[in-house]
Scaffold this active site. Sequence first.
Site, PDB file in Angstrom:
ATOM      1  N   GLY A  69       0.678  -1.298   0.138  1.00 29.14           N
ATOM      2  CA  GLY A  69      -0.132   0.144   0.328  1.00 29.14           C
ATOM      3  C   GLY A  69       0.875   1.361   0.027  1.00 29.14           C
ATOM      4  N   THR A  70       1.955   1.266   0.665  1.00 32.96           N
ATOM      5  CA  THR A  70       2.955   2.298   0.765  1.00 32.96           C
ATOM      6  C   THR A  70       3.348   2.614  -0.539  1.00 32.96           C
ATOM      7  OG1 THR A  70       3.599   2.199   3.147  1.00 32.96           O
ATOM      8  CG2 THR A  70       5.106   3.156   1.762  1.00 32.96           C
ATOM      9  N   GLN A 177      -7.767   2.001   5.080  1.00 32.42           N
ATOM     10  CA  GLN A 177      -8.616   1.489   6.296  1.00 32.42           C
ATOM     11  C   GLN A 177      -9.906   1.060   6.078  1.00 32.42           C
ATOM     12  OE1 GLN A 177      -7.464   0.658   9.235  1.00 32.42           O
ATOM     13  NE2 GLN A 177      -5.249   1.234   8.934  1.00 32.42           N
ATOM     14  N   HIS A 196      -3.236  -6.442   3.042  1.00 34.38           N
ATOM     15  CA  HIS A 196      -3.067  -6.711   4.402  1.00 34.38           C
ATOM     16  C   HIS A 196      -4.126  -6.208   5.462  1.00 34.38           C
ATOM     17  CE1 HIS A 196      -0.389  -3.399   5.004  1.00 34.38           C
ATOM     18  NE2 HIS A 196      -0.603  -3.642   6.541  1.00 34.38           N
ATOM     19  N   CYS A 320       4.626   7.821  23.923  1.00 30.07           N
ATOM     20  CA  CYS A 320       5.335   6.984  24.836  1.00 30.07           C
ATOM     21  C   CYS A 320       5.544   5.514  24.205  1.00 30.07           C
ATOM     22  CB  CYS A 320       4.538   6.802  26.136  1.00 30.07           C
ATOM     23  SG  CYS A 320       4.375   8.163  27.077  1.00 30.07           S
TER      24      CYS A 320
END
Length: 459
Positions: A69-70, A177, A196, A320
Amino acid sequence: MPYFDVASAAPLHPVARQALHASLDEGWADPARLYREGRRARLLLDAAREAAAEAVGCRADELVFTPSGTHAVHAGVSGVLAGRRRIGDHLVVSAVEHSSVLHAAEAHAERGGSVTEVPVDRFGAVTPAGYAQALGTSTALACLQSANHEVGTVQPVAEVAEVCREAGVPLLVDAAQSLGWGPVEGAWSVLAASAHKWGGPPGVGLLAVRKGVRFSPQGPADERESGRSPGFVNLPAIVAAAASLRAVRAEAEAEAARLRILVDRIRRRVVRLVPDVEVVGHPDVRLPHLVTFSCLYVDGETLLHELDRAGFSVNSGSSCTSSTLTPSHVLRAMGVLSEGNVRVSLPLGTSAEEVNAFLEVLPGAVAGVRERLGVREPAAVAPVADSVELDALGLRCPQPVIELARAITSVPVGGTVTVVSDDEVARLDIPAWCGMRGHEYLGESPRPTGVAYSVRRLV
């Protein structure tokens, strides 16, 4: 062990597994060859392209398969920018795009192009007016995701596409998505997706370019996939990707209705079960299977480890969990609490029992993390001064906010507490803490080291 992170990668769909095994025997030859094995492979490739194009809502000759996809996003962005370079070098993106789009925008800017980011509201949604304002006579391309990968907010793609059409600017949609849930509405020009995300095998992307869009593939020329994605195709994976897309689409309506009920349960109950929690993203205009919330006074990475030990795989956009110690660009653009961020994205077939089990485990996990960080309700003490300044330099999330919570009762109502921090997360989390606790955020000012954030006590 419940896996609740399909927004990152979905488990291989049973149909994909079956198709993959079958095509390993039939689809190993070069589909460009004219002998029997090549013709057989070509039939499989053509059938997969037809099925994928039908799901996307485009012509088969408008769609190519890419290695990811990238790769599809990067090829789509660079191809349109090159094809329309005589128009100009201006690129428009939303502030909450996937990193693949933002990386493509950064590369464009490094080559001398200009980039405009369209802001979002606290739900993470853009407005058509925001795109209308950003577009100009030199705009070569606009990009907008169909739905956000971190908070699930569905974007007004059809309305933005109409704004772009009126301006004569093609719109590239990152549908990674949402494509498994249904086609992208509106007059988009270019679309990218990744198998995926819907239960296909990794290593397969889709790139659809409508007829009439000026497109110039970058890099060395290749005769395969219309010259837009060089190299020998992974035919078994492509066949499995197309088969699984058709399969998930067949059950999408029923599964969406069922999972939306479970996600609504999480959205309602998490704020009742866990103190000081902010659920982020649009409450209604969102993907059916995804919910994100942030917990005050919580180290996000530690919380994810606690939930993993309890048997639940979830993800986070919290700073974080990143080696860069910077907040998620999505949460930063939305201006919402980022610390202790948890993203839950439910796979197909998730049961109510699994969700209930997660909700039973979550309060104890959050409480345990807070206890280890020394978070307690501040004791009632007489104010010691009208204003207090805290040195939180070197402290990382969520410690600056914890120190602020401890100090707020040391000033009278109307008094101020200033926190000096060099953690970028404080820019998001201190204002969010004020909103959740009923205090007034007064703003920030630079210091020789760090930034000073000022808060007025109101309660």
